[in-house]
Scaffold this motif. Structure first.
Motif, PDB file in Angstrom:
ATOM      1  N   HIS A  26      33.681  31.517  44.866  1.00  0.00           N
ATOM      2  CA  HIS A  26      32.849  31.693  43.955  1.00  0.00           C
ATOM      3  C   HIS A  26      32.698  33.475  44.901  1.00  0.00           C
ATOM      4  O   HIS A  26      31.787  33.035  45.886  1.00  0.00           O
ATOM      5  N   SER A  27      33.272  34.451  44.464  1.00  0.00           N
ATOM      6  CA  SER A  27      32.367  35.951  45.400  1.00  0.00           C
ATOM      7  C   SER A  27      31.490  35.655  45.598  1.00  0.00           C
ATOM      8  O   SER A  27      30.600  36.776  46.833  1.00  0.00           O
ATOM      9  N   GLY A  28      30.207  35.492  45.233  1.00  0.00           N
ATOM     10  CA  GLY A  28      28.608  35.670  44.556  1.00  0.00           C
ATOM     11  C   GLY A  28      28.725  34.388  45.389  1.00  0.00           C
ATOM     12  O   GLY A  28      27.300  34.404  45.661  1.00  0.00           O
ATOM     13  N   TYR A  29      28.937  33.833  46.039  1.00  0.00           N
ATOM     14  CA  TYR A  29      27.821  32.197  47.022  1.00  0.00           C
ATOM     15  C   TYR A  29      27.361  32.770  47.717  1.00  0.00           C
ATOM     16  O   TYR A  29      27.951  33.396  48.414  1.00  0.00           O
ATOM     17  N   GLN A  30      26.303  32.709  48.100  1.00  0.00           N
ATOM     18  CA  GLN A  30      25.002  32.612  48.960  1.00  0.00           C
ATOM     19  C   GLN A  30      24.950  31.409  49.762  1.00  0.00           C
ATOM     20  O   GLN A  30      24.056  30.922  49.381  1.00  0.00           O
ATOM     21  N   ALA A  31      25.630  31.250  50.898  1.00  0.00           N
ATOM     22  CA  ALA A  31      25.064  29.322  51.725  1.00  0.00           C
ATOM     23  C   ALA A  31      23.393  29.641  51.683  1.00  0.00           C
ATOM     24  O   ALA A  31      22.902  28.382  51.554  1.00  0.00           O
ATOM     25  N   SER A  32      22.768  30.719  51.975  1.00  0.00           N
ATOM     26  CA  SER A  32      21.279  30.676  51.941  1.00  0.00           C
ATOM     27  C   SER A  32      20.674  30.189  50.891  1.00  0.00           C
ATOM     28  O   SER A  32      19.746  29.904  51.336  1.00  0.00           O
ATOM     29  N   THR A  33      20.868  30.630  49.693  1.00  0.00           N
ATOM     30  CA  THR A  33      20.001  30.620  48.264  1.00  0.00           C
ATOM     31  C   THR A  33      20.595  29.232  47.879  1.00  0.00           C
ATOM     32  O   THR A  33      20.467  28.591  47.057  1.00  0.00           O
ATOM     33  N   HIS A  34      22.447  28.985  47.749  1.00  0.00           N
ATOM     34  CA  HIS A  34      22.837  28.003  47.021  1.00  0.00           C
ATOM     35  C   HIS A  34      23.368  28.856  45.739  1.00  0.00           C
ATOM     36  O   HIS A  34      24.198  28.261  44.808  1.00  0.00           O
ATOM     37  N   ALA A  35      22.867  29.956  45.718  1.00  0.00           N
ATOM     38  CA  ALA A  35      23.632  30.901  44.589  1.00  0.00           C
ATOM     39  C   ALA A  35      24.814  30.627  44.577  1.00  0.00           C
ATOM     40  O   ALA A  35      26.095  31.113  45.604  1.00  0.00           O
ATOM     41  N   ASN A  36      25.442  30.803  43.164  1.00  0.00           N
ATOM     42  CA  ASN A  36      27.434  30.062  42.636  1.00  0.00           C
ATOM     43  C   ASN A  36      27.787  29.608  43.578  1.00  0.00           C
ATOM     44  O   ASN A  36      29.178  29.926  43.971  1.00  0.00           O
ATOM     45  N   ASP A  37      27.329  28.141  44.305  1.00  0.00           N
ATOM     46  CA  ASP A  37      27.822  27.192  45.167  1.00  0.00           C
ATOM     47  C   ASP A  37      28.715  26.910  44.177  1.00  0.00           C
ATOM     48  O   ASP A  37      28.814  25.553  43.268  1.00  0.00           O
ATOM     49  N   LEU A  38      30.337  27.220  44.616  1.00  0.00           N
ATOM     50  CA  LEU A  38      31.889  26.852  43.420  1.00  0.00           C
ATOM     51  C   LEU A  38      32.520  26.960  44.557  1.00  0.00           C
ATOM     52  O   LEU A  38      32.972  28.883  44.678  1.00  0.00           O
ATOM     53  N   ALA A  39      33.521  26.303  44.468  1.00  0.00           N
ATOM     54  CA  ALA A  39      34.857  26.399  44.766  1.00  0.00           C
ATOM     55  C   ALA A  39      36.095  26.119  43.657  1.00  0.00           C
ATOM     56  O   ALA A  39      35.844  25.002  43.869  1.00  0.00           O
ATOM     57  N   ILE A  40      37.677  26.283  44.138  1.00  0.00           N
ATOM     58  CA  ILE A  40      38.092  25.242  43.991  1.00  0.00           C
ATOM     59  C   ILE A  40      39.179  25.449  45.025  1.00  0.00           C
ATOM     60  O   ILE A  40      39.816  26.672  45.708  1.00  0.00           O
ATOM     61  N   LEU A  41      39.792  23.938  44.541  1.00  0.00           N
ATOM     62  CA  LEU A  41      40.519  23.996  46.271  1.00  0.00           C
ATOM     63  C   LEU A  41      41.969  23.949  45.410  1.00  0.00           C
ATOM     64  O   LEU A  41      42.220  23.066  44.932  1.00  0.00           O
ATOM     65  N   LYS A  42      42.861  24.942  46.637  1.00  0.00           N
ATOM     66  CA  LYS A  42      44.356  24.738  45.355  1.00  0.00           C
ATOM     67  C   LYS A  42      45.300  24.152  46.414  1.00  0.00           C
ATOM     68  O   LYS A  42      45.030  24.093  47.508  1.00  0.00           O
ATOM     69  N   LEU A  43      45.821  22.612  45.967  1.00  0.00           N
ATOM     70  CA  LEU A  43      46.358  21.909  46.570  1.00  0.00           C
ATOM     71  C   LEU A  43      47.856  22.517  46.984  1.00  0.00           C
ATOM     72  O   LEU A  43      48.451  22.993  46.415  1.00  0.00           O
TER      73      LEU A  43
END
Length: 239
Positions: A88-105
């Motif tokens: 997710h383009s809004g992901y922030q590791a420090s706050t866990h905001a928008n902690d989402l991803a898609i793995l394309k196999l």
């Protein structure tokens, strides 16, 4: 915000039966036997936490579908390499905001409907879940313990956003986060090595586990990315 401490577990739960959570997958990073968890949303797409891909590349990740035990090989188990990570383009590791991803196999897994299957997704209008939800993973069964060889699951109650903000502070809970855990007595929940794992309401994937303070602690619910909130993002990036 409150620190997310390095515990590692589904605690207070039970061993799953084989095929009980057919959409769940293990994620391997490098030589690690297990590093994160995810959920099949298409035969060649896995929904997980963006934090599961921090500091790594697609080439270093593999997805294991149909897995039940970490040791040995489960019948129907399939291991597939990852071609691309879409965070997710809004992901922030420090706050866990928008902690989402898609793995394309790199290739599709074989769906048999019993041991390897797709999760059902809520609509974007479904809103946050209420009542009890189920979490599952291969994390340890106590805080600070080792990973569990067998897949574990536990049912926990959802808690309100207001309760979650009371637990962690108002600035720690961002839009899209949902919370679940035994808020009153503790003793149930999942943590770090279950990051990316499913939060289920029946067969519907309502959340993707992100973080917590410790593991199943009193007044410390697990925090997940709500799938309904992010459904439009998922649809736009799954192809």
């Amino acid at each position: 915000m409150a620190a997310a401490l390095p515990a590692h577990a589904v605690v207070g739960g039970s061993a799953a039966t084989r095929g009980q959570f057919a959409p769940i997958v293990g994620i391997q990073r490098g030589t690690a036997q297990h590093s994160c968890t995810g959920t099949l949303i298409a035969a060649n797409r896995v929904l997980t936490a963006a934090s599961c891909a921090d500091g790594t590349t697609a080439a270093a990740l593999k997805v294991v579908a149909g897995r039940h035990h970490l040791s040995g090989t489960t019948p129907n188990q399939q291991t597939v390499e990852v071609a691309q990570i879409v965070k997710h383009s809004g992901y922030q590791a420090s706050t866990h905001a928008n902690d989402l991803a898609i793995l394309k196999l790199k290739s599709s897994v074989t769906l048999d409907g019993t041991y390897v299957a797709l999760a059902d997704l809520p609509t974007s209008a479904a809103g946050s879940p209420t009542g009890n939800v189920t979490v599952a993973g291969w994390g340890a069964t106590r805080e600070g313990g080792q990973v569990s060889d067998s897949l574990q699951w536990v049912q926990v109650p959802t808690v309100t956003t207001a309760q979650c903000k009371t637990a962690y502070g108002p600035s720690a809970i961002y839009p899209g986060m949902i919370c679940a855990g035994d808020f009153v007595t503790g003793g149930k929940g999942d943590c770090t090595l279950d990051a990316g794992g499913p939060v289920l309401k029946g067969r519907i994937l309502v959340g993707v586990y992100s973080w917590a303070r410790g593991c199943g602690r009193l007044l410390s619910p697990g925090v997940s990315s709500g799938v309904s909130y992010y459904r439009n993002w998922i649809d736009a990036n799954v192809s």
